[in-house]
Scaffold this active site. Structure first.
Site, PDB file in Angstrom:
ATOM      1  N   HIS A  75      15.084 -68.013  55.235  1.00  0.00           N
ATOM      2  CA  HIS A  75      14.061 -67.961  56.285  1.00  0.00           C
ATOM      3  C   HIS A  75      12.713 -67.556  55.692  1.00  0.00           C
ATOM      4  O   HIS A  75      11.673 -68.133  56.026  1.00  0.00           O
ATOM      5  CB  HIS A  75      14.464 -66.963  57.373  1.00  0.00           C
ATOM      6  N   THR A  88      18.721 -64.774  55.256  1.00  0.00           N
ATOM      7  CA  THR A  88      17.415 -64.155  55.497  1.00  0.00           C
ATOM      8  C   THR A  88      16.398 -64.608  54.457  1.00  0.00           C
ATOM      9  O   THR A  88      15.232 -64.895  54.779  1.00  0.00           O
ATOM     10  CB  THR A  88      17.547 -62.620  55.459  1.00  0.00           C
TER      11      THR A  88
END
Length: 348
Positions: A43, A40
């Site tokens: 990203h 995450t």
């Protein structure tokens, strides 16, 4: 305080000075010691389409952490200053149907630490007391404590179905897939196979005790079944990769009545044979995060009772760097050839 800060809707982070967060009445302020780098976070750093659709800047990212409690709000009852803790990164509303029914991991109003609210890539982080997990086991090191969040993903996924005597296929030998090997072995699985294309990660899997590490660029899962001496398909599938070919091949190699737990998030639509899902009576279950807090109790119990599991999970951390070298840490994590990367916030 020093923090990895995303000042606006663009790629990258900056290690800058930011105001320390303030604890409200029901909050706990934690001095961060270690943080894990998650997919995450990659990203968010790259500011890809997923991040643009879910992130509001400015933001301090980071949701995998270990630290020491330095301040508590006046309404905090059980957590004490000086406690060593990790944090459940999903902050729930407490009043929706699922929350009231005790299914907090299914809260429809979940706010994620380091995603929709400031996180732990900083010297201090504030979270509600209800999200704090106190470590009473002194064998939990700062490195191990930093990966309780992804370890919880592995435990939630692997323990979705009974594993005693079952043949298990894990697709994706990233850190969570590697931890799932140890969990499945602890829970009594018979044969465990894992797939990937990274030679270093497959070697890590072998060290974790997997029965067969399959390089799917060279061997198909059906061949792996033959090598393991299996007469029928896999009983349990744990899809950890999100790769578009992983789930279809897993479905093709499941025994009738097989059960699949899916944690990997695909970046594109996946075409699967739904006819086979129906006629082979397969069960597919989506997994997101951890069960609050049954998974956390299971994690702590397993680690304290099984030294082999403790060593295996600890070994998933392959790189530890000072937080000032965060760019190098993110590069290692993005290359996807090792285990977990941990940043040390006590070295600034």
């Amino acid at each position: 305080m020093k923090a990895l800060y995303k000042s606006g809707p663009h790629a990258g982070f900056e290690l800058v000075e930011r105001p320390e967060p303030q604890a409200g009445p029901g909050d706990v302020k934690i001095r961060v010691m270690t943080t894990g780098i998650c997919g995450t976070d990659l990203h968010i750093q790259s500011w890809d389409a997923w991040a643009q659709g879910i992130i509001e800047t400015p933001l301090i990212a980071g949701h995998e952490f270990y630290g020491e409690v330095v301040e508590i709000g006046e309404a905090v009852r059980d957590v004490k200053v000086g406690d060593r803790v990790s944090g459940e990164g999903h902050v729930v509303c407490g009043i929706c149907r699922n929350c009231r029914a005790g299914r907090r991991q299914m809260c429809i109003h979940t706010v994620s630490v380091g995603v929709q609210r400031d996180g732990a890539f900083a010297e201090y982080v504030v979270i509600p007391e209800t999200n704090v997990w106190v470590h009473h086991d002194e064998s939990v090191t700062p490195e191990l404590g930093a990966i309780f969040d992804p370890f919880g993903n592995a435990v939630h996924t692997a323990l979705s179905f009974p594993l005693v005597g079952e043949d298990v296929l894990i697709t994706g030998a990233g850190p969570i897939g590697l931890m799932a090997i140890a969990v499945a072995r602890h829970a009594g699985a018979r044969k465990i196979a894992i797939t990937d294309v990274s030679a270093p990660r497959l070697e890590l899997a072998r060290r974790m005790g997997v029965d067969l590490a399959v390089d799917v660029s060279k061997m198909r899962v059906r061949e792996a079944q033959q090598e393991l001496g299996m007469r029928e398909g896999f009983d349990i599938g744990l899809e950890m990769s999100g790769h578009p070919t992983a789930l279809p091949e897993m479905i093709d190699n499941m025994n009738h009545g097989g059960r699949i737990a899916m944690l990997g998030l695909p970046s594109q639509s996946i075409d699967i044979d739904w006819g086979k899902v129906v006629t082979h009576m397969l069960t597919l279950k989506g997994i997101y995060g951890r069960e609050m807090f049954e998974t956390w109790y299971a994690m702590s119990a397993m680690l304290s009772s099984n030294p082999v599991l403790h060593r295996s999970i600890s070994a998933v951390v392959t790189d530890k760097l000072p937080a000032t070298e965060w760019e190098k840490g993110f590069e290692i994590a993005r290359n996807g050839v090792g285990g977990k990367v941990v940043l040390d916030w006590t070295e600034l």
